[in-house]
Design an enzyme around this catalytic site. Structure first.
Site, PDB file in Angstrom:
ATOM      1  N   ARG A 560       0.827  -1.195   0.000  1.00 11.33           N
ATOM      2  CA  ARG A 560       0.000   0.000   0.000  1.00 11.33           C
ATOM      3  C   ARG A 560       0.869   1.256   0.000  1.00 11.33           C
ATOM      4  NH1 ARG A 560      -5.536  -1.012  -0.627  1.00 11.33           N
ATOM      5  NH2 ARG A 560      -5.642   1.184  -0.080  1.00 11.33           N
ATOM      6  N   VAL A 561       0.389   2.256  -0.701  1.00  7.66           N
ATOM      7  CA  VAL A 561       1.100   3.530  -0.684  1.00  7.66           C
ATOM      8  C   VAL A 561       0.320   4.571   0.124  1.00  7.66           C
ATOM      9  CG1 VAL A 561       2.312   3.175  -2.858  1.00  7.66           C
ATOM     10  CG2 VAL A 561       0.031   4.194  -2.883  1.00  7.66           C
ATOM     11  N   ASP A 562      -0.827   4.141   0.686  1.00  6.63           N
ATOM     12  CA  ASP A 562      -1.604   5.078   1.506  1.00  6.63           C
ATOM     13  C   ASP A 562      -1.474   4.687   2.976  1.00  6.63           C
ATOM     14  OD1 ASP A 562      -2.992   2.722   1.492  1.00  6.63           O
ATOM     15  OD2 ASP A 562      -4.799   3.517   0.552  1.00  6.63           O
ATOM     16  N   ASP A 563      -2.310   5.240   3.806  1.00  6.36           N
ATOM     17  CA  ASP A 563      -2.199   4.961   5.234  1.00  6.36           C
ATOM     18  C   ASP A 563      -3.010   3.745   5.639  1.00  6.36           C
ATOM     19  OD1 ASP A 563      -0.403   6.985   5.781  1.00  6.36           O
ATOM     20  OD2 ASP A 563      -2.004   8.477   5.791  1.00  6.36           O
ATOM     21  N   VAL A 564      -2.902   2.710   4.837  1.00  7.25           N
ATOM     22  CA  VAL A 564      -3.561   1.456   5.168  1.00  7.25           C
ATOM     23  C   VAL A 564      -2.447   0.454   5.418  1.00  7.25           C
ATOM     24  CG1 VAL A 564      -4.956  -0.425   4.228  1.00  7.25           C
ATOM     25  CG2 VAL A 564      -5.627   1.936   3.806  1.00  7.25           C
TER      26      VAL A 564
END
Ligand code: WTA
Length: 692
Positions: A560-564
Site C-alpha cells: 500500500r502507498v496510503d495509510d492502510v
C-alpha cells in the site's frame, strides 16, 4: 491495445517443451541463481496439457478480445448463466473519468437474474443436485458435516422464507456476524435469494465495530450464533452482538430481530443471555419453514452486498457490489485462475467476513458448481499440520490461502507438511499481500512438491474479484509476482503526476476502464468513492497499491502507498487504530505506522503521547492495547507501543510519518531531512526511547 502488444512481446520469450522442464529442474535443485525477476517457473507439461488456458497465445487471444470488445466478451460468458430477462443492448456502460462527470458503472443493466438461483438451482438442474456443495470441518478434528447442492438449496430456502416472514424484502440490509459455520454461506445465499443486501461482519470485530456498521446500514435483522471455538478458546459472539445492539440504539438504530444459531460444540443455549421478543433460536424456527422459496428476480445492478473495509481516514467504507457483473466476474475468475474442473475439491482458508470469503468461498466456487471446504478453526490447531490433515482428509485439489499462513507454517517446520501426503493437490493460491519469494518457494517446493502452480492473485474488496493473476497452465511464474492481468483488466502504472509509464517501471497501480466485478459506490457516500478512487489520477481507478513492471511485463505488487496497513492480510487503517488509542483517557496523541513483520507481513507500530503528567507503565501499555481490541478487534492490536513525549511534525502541524516509519524499522541512517520539523529535537528523543 498497447497492453496487449506488450504481453505479446514478453510472452514470445518463453521457451517451450524441453526448455521448460530443464528450467523447472534447475529451480527444484536450487541452482537457479538468477534474480527473482529472471526466474521463470514453468507449469509441467502434464499440467499444461489439461489446463483450460494452456498457452500464452490462447490467453492473448482472449485477452485481446476482452479489451477490444468488453461488452461482447462478457456477454458471451454471461449467456451461460440464467437470466429471467436479458440485459439491454450493450452489456456495459460507464463513466470512468471524473473529469467527464460523476463516476458511473453499469454491467448488464436491465437484465433480471438472481445469483443464488445461478449458484444453486441452475447447478441442480444441470444434474449436480447430489454433488457435495460444502464439506464442513469443525474446530475439533473429527467434528464435521456436509451438504449436497440439493440440501444446501433447501436450507437456503428455509432461511429465505423466514426472512421474508419477518418482513425482510428486496433492498433491505441484513447484518451477518457468524464464524465459519455452514450457516454463514447459507445466510448470504438466503439474503441474495430474496434480493436482501447482506453485510457480513468478520466475527473478530468488536462490539463497537459491529455497532458502527449496524448504524451505517440499518439492517432489519442480525444473524449470529451464541459462541464459537477457535482453537482452545471460546468466543462469545452473541454477547458481542448484544453489546453492539445496545450501542447502536444510542444512535437511534434499533434492530428488531437477532437470529441466533446455537453452536452447541461451543456453548449450550441455557447459558446464552436472551432477550425475548428480539432473539430467536435458528434451530427452533428455521426448520419449520418450507424447503422451497420463490426467487426474487433482481436487476443486474441491484445491490448484492455491502462489505465494510478500511481506508486512509477513520470511518470504514461500505463497499457496495451489485448482482450481475459480480456474478459473472467472480465465477469466471475462479474458473480460470484456479483452472477449475468439476472434479476439484476446493479449499480457501479465508473467512467469509472478508472479501476473499465472499468471492472465493461462497459465490465464485458455488456458481461453478464446485465442492467447497468450510473450516471453522484456525490453521494450526491442534497443531501445525492441521491444514495438511484437512487437505488429505478431503483430497483437496485447489488450496487457496494467505502468505501470512504460509510463513507461519513454514516457520513451524517441514515435518508437519511432509507427514501428510498432499498428493491430491494440483493448484495453490495466494492472496492478501505480496508473497515474498522465499515463502513462495517453500509453498511451491514443500507444500506442492514442486508440482503445483501457484496463483498469486492480486485484487481488493473494491475489485470484487481477481485483477492480476497467473493462469496456472498458461505461462511461467516468477516467485513473488502476480504476473499478468485477468481478462478485461487494463492495469496502468502511473507516476506521481498521473502520467502512464510504459515498459519497465514502477509507480502507482491504477486500472483503466471498468470490469464487471468493480464496486459501484461506497454506501451512502458516492462523493467519497470518487474522491478516494477516481480523483487521485483522473481517468483511472486508483488502487492504493504500488507496483512495478519488469522487462518481461510481469507485475510485482509492492504494498500500500496510503495509510492502510496490511496485517496478516487484514486491511487496517492507521487512522482507525489512532482513533481507538486516543479514545483512551490517558492518551493525548497517537501516530500509527506499519513495520515489516516476519509472519504477519506488517505489524502495527504505535507512537503514543500520554496526557501531561501521566507516567508510562506496563499496565498502561496493556490498557492502550485493550482500547484497540475493544474498539476494532483483537486482530488490530498494536504489536508495539512506543512512548513519544512528542511527535515529529511539520510547522503546519502535520505528522511526518515517513520519519516515524524509519524510526519504527530502525533505519536510523535513512531519516532524511528533519530540518523542516517544528522541533527537530523530537526525533532524537524518540530514538532514545525506543526500548520503552
Ligand atoms: C493487498 C483482499 C500483493 C493489496 C483480496 C490490496 C495483495 C489489499 C495481493 C486489498 C497480492 C491483496 N499481492 N498484495 N496477491 N492481494 N493484496 O481489500 O495491498 O482485504 O490493496 O482484499 O491487499 O485488501 P482487501
Amino acid at each position: 491495445t498497447t497492453d496487449y502488444l506488450r504481453h505479446v512481446e514478453s510472452m514470445k520469450k518463453f521457451p517451450s517443451g524441453a526448455g521448460r522442464m530443464a528450467h523447472l529442474n534447475a529451480v527444484i535443485l536450487g541452482d537457479a541463481l538468477a534474480s527473482e525477476e529472471n526466474d521463470l517457473i514453468f507449469p509441467s507439461e502434464e499440467f499444461t496439457k489439461q489446463a483450460l488456458i494452456s498457452s500464452p497465445e490462447q490467453y492473448l487471444e482472449m485477452y485481446q478480445r476482452s479489451i477490444e470488445d468488453p461488452s461482447g466478451f462478457w456477454s458471451e460468458i454471461a449467456s451461460e448463466f440464467y437470466w429471467k430477462k436479458k440485459w439491454g443492448e450493450k452489456a456495459c456502460s460507464e463513466n470512468f473519468d471524473v473529469r467527464k462527470g460523476s463516476i458511473h458503472i453499469e454491467w448488464f443493466k436491465g437484465g433480471l437474474t438472481n445469483i443464488c438461483y445461478n449458484a444453486l438451482d441452475r447447478n441442480i438442474e444441470a444434474g449436480n443436485g447430489e454433488k457435495i456443495a460444502i464439506y464442513w470441518e469443525g474446530n475439533e478434528p473429527g467434528h464435521d458435516g456436509c451438504l449436497t447442492y440439493n440440501e444446501l438449496l433447501e436450507k437456503v430456502c428455509q432461511l429465505s422464507n423466514y426472512l421474508k416472514d419477518i418482513g425482510v424484502g428486496k433492498g433491505d440490509a441484513v447484518v451477518i456476524y457468524l464464524p465459519m459455520l455452514m450457516e454463514l454461506p447459507i445466510a448470504m445465499l438466503a439474503c441474495a435469494r430474496i434480493g436482501a443486501v447482506h453485510s457480513v461482519v468478520f466475527a473478530g470485530f468488536s462490539a463497537e465495530s459491529v455497532a458502527q456498521r449496524i448504524v451505517d446500514c440499518k439492517p432489519k435483522a442480525v444473524i449470529t450464533c451464541n459462541a464459537v471455538r477457535r482453537g482452545p478458546k471460546v468466543i462469545y459472539l452473541k454477547e458481542i452482538v448484544d453489546a453492539a445492539l445496545i450501542e447502536s440504539e444510542k444512535s437511534g438504530v434499533t434492530v428488531g430481530v437477532c437470529l441466533t444459531f446455537e453452536n452447541q460444540s461451543a456453548m449450550k443455549r441455557e447459558a446464552t443471555k436472551w432477550q425475548n421478543g428480539r432473539d430467536i433460536w435458528w434451530q427452533d424456527t428455521i426448520p419449520k419453514y418450507p424447503k422451497t422459496c420463490m426467487v426474487e428476480w433482481v436487476d443486474a445492478e441491484d445491490p448484492l452486498f455491502l462489505l465494510y473495509t478500511s481506508g486512509s481516514t477513520g470511518k470504514p467504507k461500505g463497499v457496495l457490489h451489485t448482482t450481475g457483473g459480480y456474478m459473472i466476474y467472480t465465477s469466471t475468475t475462479f474458473k480460470y485462475a484456479f483452472d477449475y474442473k468439476p472434479s476439484d475439491i476446493y479449499w480457501c482458508t479465508a473467512d467469509c467476513g472478508w472479501i476473499t470469503g465472499h468471492s472465493y468461498v461462497t459465490y465464485g466456487p458455488l456458481l461453478n458448481g464446485a465442492t467447497v471446504i468450510v473450516y471453522e478453526g484456525p490453521p494450526n490447531y491442534p497443531d501445525s499440520g492441521r491444514s495438511w490433515d484437512i487437505v488429505d482428509k478431503y483430497k483437496v485439489t485447489i488450496f487457496y490461502t494467505a502468505p501470512t499462513l504460509v510463513r507461519s507454517l513454514m516457520r513451524d517446520g517441514n515435518e508437519y507438511v511432509t507427514r501428510c501426503s498432499r498428493k491430491s493437490l494440483r493448484v495453490l493460491g495466494s492472496v492478501g499481500e505480496p508473497i515474498n519469494p522465499s515463502a513462495w518457494r517453500w509453498f511451491f517446493n514443500v507444500v506442492g512438491d514442486a508440482r503445483c502452480p501457484i496463483s498469486d492473485t492480486w485484487w481488493q474488496t473494491e475489485t470484487g474479484g481477481f485483477m492480476i493473476t497467473p493462469l496456472p497452465g498458461a505461462w511461467p511464474q516468477k516467485p513473488g509476482s502476480a504476473t499478468f492481468p485477468f481478462f478485461g483488466v487494463q492495469p496502468i502504472i502511473v507516476d506521481e503526476k498521473g502520467n502512464e509509464i510504459e515498459g519497465e517501471c514502477s509507480g502507482y497501480l491504477c486500472v483503466k476502464n471498468s470490469w464487471p466485478g468493480a464496486f459501484r459506490t461506497l454506501y451512502g457516500d458516492h462523493e467519497r468513492y470518487e474522491t478516494t478512487y477516481f480523483k487521485p489520477f483522473p481517468g483511472y481507478y486508483f488502487s492504493g497499491d504500488g507496483c512495478s513492471r519488469d522487462k518481461d511485463g510481469y507485475h510485482w505488487l509492492t504494498g500500500r502507498v496510503d495509510d492502510v496497513i496490511n496485517v496478516s492480510g487484514h486491511r487496517i487503517g492507521t487512522a482507525e487504530v489512532e482513533s481507538a488509542l486516543v479514545s483512551h483517557p490517558q492518551c493525548a496523541e497517537a501516530a500509527v505506522v506499519g513495520v515489516e513483520h516476519e509472519v504477519k507481513g506488517q505489524g502495527i507500530y504505535a507512537f503514543v503521547t500520554l496526557v501531561e503528567g501521566v507516567p508510562y507503565s506496563e499496565e498502561l501499555r496493556k490498557s492502550l492495547i485493550l482500547a484497540v481490541r475493544n474498539q476494532i478487534g483483537a486482530f488490530a492490536a498494536p504489536d508495539k507501543i512506543h512512548w513519544a513525549p512528542g511527535l515529529p511534525k511539520t510547522r503546519s502541524g502535520k505528522i511526518m510519518r515517513r520519519i516515524l516509519r524509519k524510526i519504527a524499522s530502525r533505519q536510523l541512517d535513512e531519516l532524511g531531512d528533519t530540518s523542516t520539523l517544528a522541533d527537530p529535537g523530537v526525533v532524537e528523543q524518540l530514538i532514545a526511547l525506543n526500548d520503552c
